[in-house]
Design a protein around this motif. Sequence first.
Motif, mmCIF file in Angstrom:
data_model
loop_
_atom_site.group_PDB
_atom_site.id
_atom_site.type_symbol
_atom_site.label_atom_id
_atom_site.label_comp_id
_atom_site.label_asym_id
_atom_site.label_seq_id
_atom_site.Cartn_x
_atom_site.Cartn_y
_atom_site.Cartn_z
ATOM 1 N N SER A 84 1.134 -1.288 -0.052
ATOM 2 C CA SER A 84 -0.195 -0.020 0.125
ATOM 3 C C SER A 84 0.914 1.413 -0.046
ATOM 4 N N VAL A 85 0.507 2.067 -0.859
ATOM 5 C CA VAL A 85 1.169 3.499 -0.950
ATOM 6 C C VAL A 85 0.471 4.557 -0.984
ATOM 7 N N ALA A 86 0.905 5.746 -0.134
ATOM 8 C CA ALA A 86 0.134 7.154 -0.385
ATOM 9 C C ALA A 86 1.203 8.083 -0.253
ATOM 10 N N VAL A 87 1.056 8.977 -1.265
ATOM 11 C CA VAL A 87 2.013 10.170 -1.584
ATOM 12 C C VAL A 87 1.174 11.654 -1.760
ATOM 13 N N LEU A 88 1.876 12.694 -1.069
ATOM 14 C CA LEU A 88 1.190 13.834 -1.085
ATOM 15 C C LEU A 88 2.394 14.996 -1.728
ATOM 16 N N ASP A 89 1.875 15.637 -2.699
ATOM 17 C CA ASP A 89 2.667 16.997 -2.855
ATOM 18 C C ASP A 89 2.363 17.878 -1.981
ATOM 19 N N SER A 90 3.323 18.453 -1.160
ATOM 20 C CA SER A 90 3.142 19.267 -0.186
ATOM 21 C C SER A 90 2.697 20.680 -0.468
ATOM 22 N N GLY A 91 3.126 21.097 -1.824
ATOM 23 C CA GLY A 91 2.948 22.419 -2.362
ATOM 24 C C GLY A 91 1.587 22.410 -3.218
ATOM 25 N N SER A 92 1.389 21.649 -3.911
ATOM 26 C CA SER A 92 0.033 21.654 -4.553
ATOM 27 C C SER A 92 -1.067 20.873 -3.892
ATOM 28 N N VAL A 198 3.588 16.027 11.376
ATOM 29 C CA VAL A 198 4.847 16.064 11.685
ATOM 30 C C VAL A 198 5.700 17.289 10.713
ATOM 31 N N PHE A 199 5.211 17.276 9.417
ATOM 32 C CA PHE A 199 5.911 18.062 8.312
ATOM 33 C C PHE A 199 5.177 19.157 8.041
ATOM 34 N N GLY A 200 4.102 19.328 8.514
ATOM 35 C CA GLY A 200 2.906 20.543 8.069
ATOM 36 C C GLY A 200 3.381 21.740 8.810
ATOM 37 N N THR A 201 2.750 22.903 8.450
ATOM 38 C CA THR A 201 3.024 24.426 9.030
ATOM 39 C C THR A 201 1.974 25.016 9.760
ATOM 40 N N GLU A 202 0.958 24.156 10.037
ATOM 41 C CA GLU A 202 -0.209 24.875 10.413
ATOM 42 C C GLU A 202 0.009 25.615 11.985
ATOM 43 N N THR A 203 -0.363 26.581 12.136
ATOM 44 C CA THR A 203 -0.186 27.286 13.257
ATOM 45 C C THR A 203 -1.138 26.585 14.433
ATOM 46 N N ASP A 204 -2.067 26.006 14.226
ATOM 47 C CA ASP A 204 -3.224 25.525 15.040
ATOM 48 C C ASP A 204 -3.255 23.850 15.059
ATOM 49 N N ALA A 205 -1.885 23.465 14.630
ATOM 50 C CA ALA A 205 -1.865 22.081 14.716
ATOM 51 C C ALA A 205 -1.557 21.410 16.023
ATOM 52 N N ALA A 206 -2.167 20.136 16.341
ATOM 53 C CA ALA A 206 -1.834 19.479 17.376
ATOM 54 C C ALA A 206 -0.476 19.483 17.972
ATOM 55 N N LEU A 207 0.372 19.231 17.227
ATOM 56 C CA LEU A 207 1.901 19.270 17.596
ATOM 57 C C LEU A 207 2.534 20.962 17.571
ATOM 58 N N SER A 208 3.296 21.292 18.368
ATOM 59 C CA SER A 208 3.728 22.729 18.295
ATOM 60 C C SER A 208 4.812 22.572 17.143
ATOM 61 N N GLU A 209 5.240 23.741 16.753
ATOM 62 C CA GLU A 209 6.123 23.776 15.753
ATOM 63 C C GLU A 209 7.492 23.430 16.121
ATOM 64 N N THR A 210 7.780 23.712 17.574
ATOM 65 C CA THR A 210 9.142 23.064 18.289
ATOM 66 C C THR A 210 8.949 21.410 18.357
ATOM 67 N N SER A 211 7.981 20.891 18.739
ATOM 68 C CA SER A 211 7.755 19.617 18.506
ATOM 69 C C SER A 211 8.015 18.948 17.148
ATOM 70 N N ARG A 212 7.258 19.427 15.967
ATOM 71 C CA ARG A 212 7.333 19.036 14.843
ATOM 72 C C ARG A 212 9.127 19.230 14.432
ATOM 73 N N ALA A 213 9.522 20.118 14.624
ATOM 74 C CA ALA A 213 10.856 20.319 14.236
ATOM 75 C C ALA A 213 11.829 19.285 15.014
ATOM 76 N N TYR A 214 11.647 19.096 16.203
ATOM 77 C CA TYR A 214 12.426 18.016 16.760
ATOM 78 C C TYR A 214 12.172 16.538 16.253
ATOM 79 N N ILE A 215 11.174 16.199 15.986
ATOM 80 C CA ILE A 215 10.887 15.000 15.466
ATOM 81 C C ILE A 215 11.483 14.896 13.888
ATOM 82 N N ARG A 216 11.282 16.075 13.272
ATOM 83 C CA ARG A 216 11.967 15.926 11.597
ATOM 84 C C ARG A 216 13.674 16.034 11.962
ATOM 85 N N GLY A 217 14.100 16.745 12.901
ATOM 86 C CA GLY A 217 15.647 16.553 12.804
ATOM 87 C C GLY A 217 15.911 15.273 13.306
#
Length: 300
Positions: A84-92, A198-217
């Motif tokens: 099973s495969v799922a893919v998203l273009d984050s820009g479009s 994890v990789f989104g940029t929504e300001t109202d996301a459940a994970l804070s930007e600090t948390s998201r950046a930590y996981i991404r790193g």
Amino acid sequence: MPRHRVRRRALPVSLTAAAVLAVSAAGGAYVIGRAPDRAPAAVASVSSASPPPEASEEPSVDLDAELEAAVEPLVGETPGAALSVAVLDSGSGARAVYGGADATYATASIVKVDILAALLLRAQDEGRGLTPAERTRAAAMIERSDNDSATALLAAAGGATGLDAANARLGLTATTASHAWGLTSTTAADQLTLLGAVFGTETDAALSETSRAYIRGLMARVEADQQWGVSAAGDAWALKNGWMPRTATGLWNVNSIGRVTADGHTYLVAVLSGGQASKESGIELVESAAKAAVKVLSTR
């Protein structure tokens, strides 16, 4: 899962002419737009008596069908395998899913991203950062796919019940946690939702930007021998892999989730597989599927 389609709108000839007149006047596993061009003045200069015809619309593109056509031959080359495969273009925002909306797979070690997200949500609720011990375990869990660290952090996040509660907040609807965390069941579409959290940029996301950046790193620093999988589809990757032989059959689940860039676009990709004869054959199929998925969206 509804089909994902892309529509393109063609500019009517009359509006094109009007516009011309106006101008000239985007791990290891734990075994247990364009808005319509109005240009009122230009249209009036062509004809003040009759309104312009409505914009025509080209046939929609069925991205799910295109992904199916790209991936089916790969599965056919691996008898008995499921994929099973799922893919998203984050820009479009273009998105495609293959393998059935309800097709579930054992996560193996990709669930470690989910465990860390759940732990970070709990820490946010408590108004604190991770403790030094938690940070040490988190790095070992993601970068080295350490199983003991995953067991400890799942307990700190509230166990399977805590993981299910966190997933409800993150928008995962088809993932069921297991105390034997490698046996957590999920879908490719749900893993794409997790990647978005994890990789989104929504300001109202459940994970804070600090948390998201930590996981991404951490996902960008997995050890060299674990840098396979979705990374085959592009550059600037951040990923987590999972691989697990099933006790009953001896066959393998091999999974990969993450972000890659290709041709100036950023893609989120989740590939889940089961019934693999070996870890190596599973990796080969997962990488081929990731490349095919990104190619489908990159031609849009």
